[in-house]
Design a protein around this motif. Sequence first.
Motif, PDB file in Angstrom:
ATOM      1  N   LYS A 135       8.794  21.798 -29.674  1.00 42.78           N
ATOM      2  CA  LYS A 135       8.258  20.703 -30.363  1.00 42.78           C
ATOM      3  C   LYS A 135       8.898  19.603 -29.966  1.00 42.78           C
TER       4      LYS A 135
ATOM      5  N   LEU B 295      -9.242  12.504 -24.422  1.00 43.42           N
ATOM      6  CA  LEU B 295     -10.255  13.164 -25.333  1.00 43.42           C
ATOM      7  C   LEU B 295     -10.342  12.337 -26.680  1.00 43.42           C
TER       8      LEU B 295
ATOM      9  N   ARG C   9       8.865  18.270 -26.660  1.00 41.97           N
ATOM     10  CA  ARG C   9       7.551  17.723 -26.180  1.00 41.97           C
ATOM     11  C   ARG C   9       7.638  16.159 -26.886  1.00 41.97           C
TER      12      ARG C   9
ATOM     13  N   ALA D 144      -4.436  26.066 -11.209  1.00 44.97           N
ATOM     14  CA  ALA D 144      -4.316  25.521 -12.715  1.00 44.97           C
ATOM     15  C   ALA D 144      -2.786  25.281 -13.270  1.00 44.97           C
ATOM     16  N   ARG D 145      -1.924  26.462 -13.015  1.00 48.55           N
ATOM     17  CA  ARG D 145      -0.687  26.500 -13.454  1.00 48.55           C
ATOM     18  C   ARG D 145       0.100  25.714 -12.637  1.00 48.55           C
TER      19      ARG D 145
ATOM     20  N   ARG E  69      -0.050  10.249 -19.697  1.00 48.48           N
ATOM     21  CA  ARG E  69      -0.486  11.480 -19.699  1.00 48.48           C
ATOM     22  C   ARG E  69      -0.253  11.993 -18.343  1.00 48.48           C
TER      23      ARG E  69
ATOM     24  N   GLU F 127       0.192  14.490 -25.073  1.00 48.58           N
ATOM     25  CA  GLU F 127       1.129  15.867 -25.531  1.00 48.58           C
ATOM     26  C   GLU F 127       0.247  16.954 -24.639  1.00 48.58           C
ATOM     27  N   LEU F 128      -0.984  16.619 -24.617  1.00 45.39           N
ATOM     28  CA  LEU F 128      -1.962  17.746 -24.207  1.00 45.39           C
ATOM     29  C   LEU F 128      -1.322  18.699 -22.992  1.00 45.39           C
ATOM     30  N   PRO F 129      -0.950  17.957 -21.783  1.00 43.26           N
ATOM     31  CA  PRO F 129      -0.462  18.827 -20.623  1.00 43.26           C
ATOM     32  C   PRO F 129       0.873  19.554 -20.971  1.00 43.26           C
TER      33      PRO F 129
ATOM     34  N   GLU G 293      -1.324  12.491 -28.973  1.00 39.14           N
ATOM     35  CA  GLU G 293      -1.777  14.017 -28.730  1.00 39.14           C
ATOM     36  C   GLU G 293      -2.663  14.269 -27.371  1.00 39.14           C
TER      37      GLU G 293
ATOM     38  N   ARG H   1      -0.886  22.793 -11.308  1.00 40.01           N
ATOM     39  CA  ARG H   1      -1.476  21.552 -11.375  1.00 40.01           C
ATOM     40  C   ARG H   1      -0.366  20.920 -12.576  1.00 40.01           C
ATOM     41  N   THR H   2      -0.562  21.831 -13.545  1.00 43.95           N
ATOM     42  CA  THR H   2       0.077  21.356 -14.895  1.00 43.95           C
ATOM     43  C   THR H   2       1.557  20.787 -14.848  1.00 43.95           C
TER      44      THR H   2
ATOM     45  N   LEU I  96       1.249  21.123 -23.775  1.00 46.69           N
ATOM     46  CA  LEU I  96       1.180  22.318 -24.594  1.00 46.69           C
ATOM     47  C   LEU I  96       1.396  23.536 -23.737  1.00 46.69           C
ATOM     48  N   LEU I  97       0.961  23.162 -22.506  1.00 41.86           N
ATOM     49  CA  LEU I  97       0.909  24.441 -21.576  1.00 41.86           C
ATOM     50  C   LEU I  97       2.097  24.874 -20.909  1.00 41.86           C
TER      51      LEU I  97
ATOM     52  N   LEU J  98      -8.617  13.135 -30.133  1.00 40.84           N
ATOM     53  CA  LEU J  98      -7.142  13.067 -30.034  1.00 40.84           C
ATOM     54  C   LEU J  98      -6.557  11.577 -30.192  1.00 40.84           C
TER      55      LEU J  98
END
Lengths: 479, 232
Positions: free
Chosen positions: B119, B99, B122, B82-83, B158, B109-111, B106, B85-86, B113-114, B102
């Motif tokens: 800010k 989603l 991003r 998982a880490r 994204r 921005e989602l990926p 947003e 992949r991000t 966030l991890l 959103l």
Amino acid sequence: MYGIPQEMGPVGFDPSIFLLSGYLLGMLVGLISLALVVGLVTLPLFFFVLFLIEQVSRVVAGTTGAFVSKLVLIMFRGLRRSPLRTSLTYLALFVLTTVLVFLYTILTFIGNVTAEKEANFKAIVTHKTVIPSQIKPGYYNQFKDLVLNGLPPDMRPVNGENDIMSWSFVGGSTDPINKRPDNALFMFCMEPQKITTMMDGLDDLTGDEKRIIDDGIEKMLANKQAIVVSQSRLKKLNVRVGQKIKLYGLNYPDMIFEFEIVGSLPDGKYEGVGFMNKDYLDQLLKTMPADYLMQDKALNLIWVRLPNKMAFERLSAMVDDPKNFNSPPIKMETASSGIGSWMEAYKDIFFGMKYILTPAMVGIMCLVIANAISIGVRERRTEMAVLKVLGFQPRHVMALVLGEAVLVGLLAGGMAAFLSWFGIGNLKMQIAFFGAFIVPWQALVYGPALGVGVAFLGSLGPALSAKNVRVAEVFARVA
Amino acid sequence: MPRAIVEVRDLHKSFTRGSETIDVLQGLTLDVGEGEFLALMGPSGSGKTTLLNLIAGLDRPTAGTISVGENVISDMSESELARWRTRHVGFVFQFYYLLPVLTAYENVELPLLLLPLTKEQRRKQVETALDLVGLTNRMDHRPGQLSGGQQQRVGIARAMVTDPTLIVADEPTGDLDTKSADEILRLMEILRAQLNKTIIMVTHDPKAAARAQRILHLEKGQLVLDTAAVGV
Ligand SMILES: Nc1ncnc2c1ncn2[C@@H]1O[C@H](COP(=O)(O)OP(=O)(O)O)[C@@H](O)[C@H]1O
Ligand SMILES: [Mg+2]
């Protein structure tokens, strides 16, 4: 006779248990319906509050950009996305919390009544066997002496003499021949100053009501023949404050009372009766012959307020002791012991409410929540998988599902508890002389906690299944 | 061919459905060069998505190894994957999978966030990505307010916003009209040519495949044909 239910019949079987069960069931159905209606009416409020919190979290997310606040934002949006399911979840939790708050309130109320508040532990002394109780007036001073000097100092009443009260019932008619209910007046005969220290409902007056009653007591202390009477009775007898009246004894035959009405009672308190000074009855008894039939029966009850249960038990033993009182023998009970034995008969019902109905409702609601949330999870399986693809950890996905449910639970539980507490608190329902029926403030804590707990338990299953969504399976056969 | 960034060695993948075992991939070996645009074709059910998922670290092989860059991903645990992949993989799906709650901004921005970004950082990255796909003016729109082609462009933004090594796309044009599909393919070419991204794209459409540098055919769990494409 003074509000305590009759004892069970000798058959040992009480048919009223069915009646009570029926009432309780009816009340439950009524309560659920009422809660549903209130829940529906407050739905817009719920969504408004939801919206407000969302705005706050949006601002927080916007300024700090914190990961958690972003997750919270996603939760809120998820809730608004399926308003119908969110509404139903809210309603279910609202109804559940309302019903359980009421159950909790009733059980607490009953608990209070049976346990008797330690600080205000009132006991009643009566004839041991005869109802209505009639005892020697001399017992009053004898009992007072026993309480104030015979008890160990730490068990004596906190306010000394002021915590002991003699009580006699005096009834008379304004017409010497035609004694009818409509020309009769019944009075509690006692020491005037104790009207505001010992009488439930008159001991916590404020403002005008307090001023008026204090004024009446002042006049009664100055003038033995002064009385205060409830307004409804004054109207019925067609007399006014300031007037003098003559009463011909009902339970005191041949006795003629000459009263001066000096005041009235607040509305709704001791409706239909009046209060007279004990000294006046004593004075009149002295004028009667020594063999007058009421000479040894002129005292009905003695009230005493004790600091604690231990004092009660000690004093009770002293009262029972024939060395102290033997003709007639007397007994001492707490106001609650009568209630206590009555409750005993219904303890199965209360047990059922506590240990069967409550868990059953919680269980059913968990299932309802689980169902609603799992539909939501199934609908959004792909979205959960996408989040995972992007690198969100399983626990993030789980938190999203749990968070949504818990948010609704918190709001529904909080609103249900608050509305019950606020609504019932403002009704000021007085039940017998046990004090007002109010929702304990603790409900404001337990309500939201219950909502959160049930929502959490209910959504745990769906959340775990969301957490374990196998990404590859979700996408493999789609394309 | 440039240095290989994806190395697949003797890859096996089988699924059990009830008592039945399906061997979808049977000893597949493949190299994808850095900055290469690869198209993957083959009949439905031939295992294209399965292979893509394995390379992207969404699933673990039954046997064989996969390494992407420095990492042997076939050895990683689920949360390590998982880490990984991000940071290293961007996904483009046939049905976009944005989603719905959103906004475009947003979603992109989602990926991010991890990742440990401020800010501001991003915002810069999201704006760059949206600018590349030409949707800066739509960043406050929800997916429902965007056309299919626009949604897929958000999907591409994204996929590339974390600046991943590898972009995988599973029939990204499968649900789009010719014009929108063409735009998406043009974006893929830009990603490869200007940003030197390695792209693996599954497609049914020979015209789409022709935009890639190399086309692989998958049949019965094996690579049957490896054509250097004429395009680009
Ligand atoms: N998670 C799974 N469980 C069982 N069978 C699967 C799973 N994923 C894929 N398959 C099967 O593997 C085969 C290949 O699937 P897939 O990779 O999606 O094919 P393609 O993308 O080439 O159409 C199909 O027969 C499919 O049914
Ligand atoms: Mg496929």
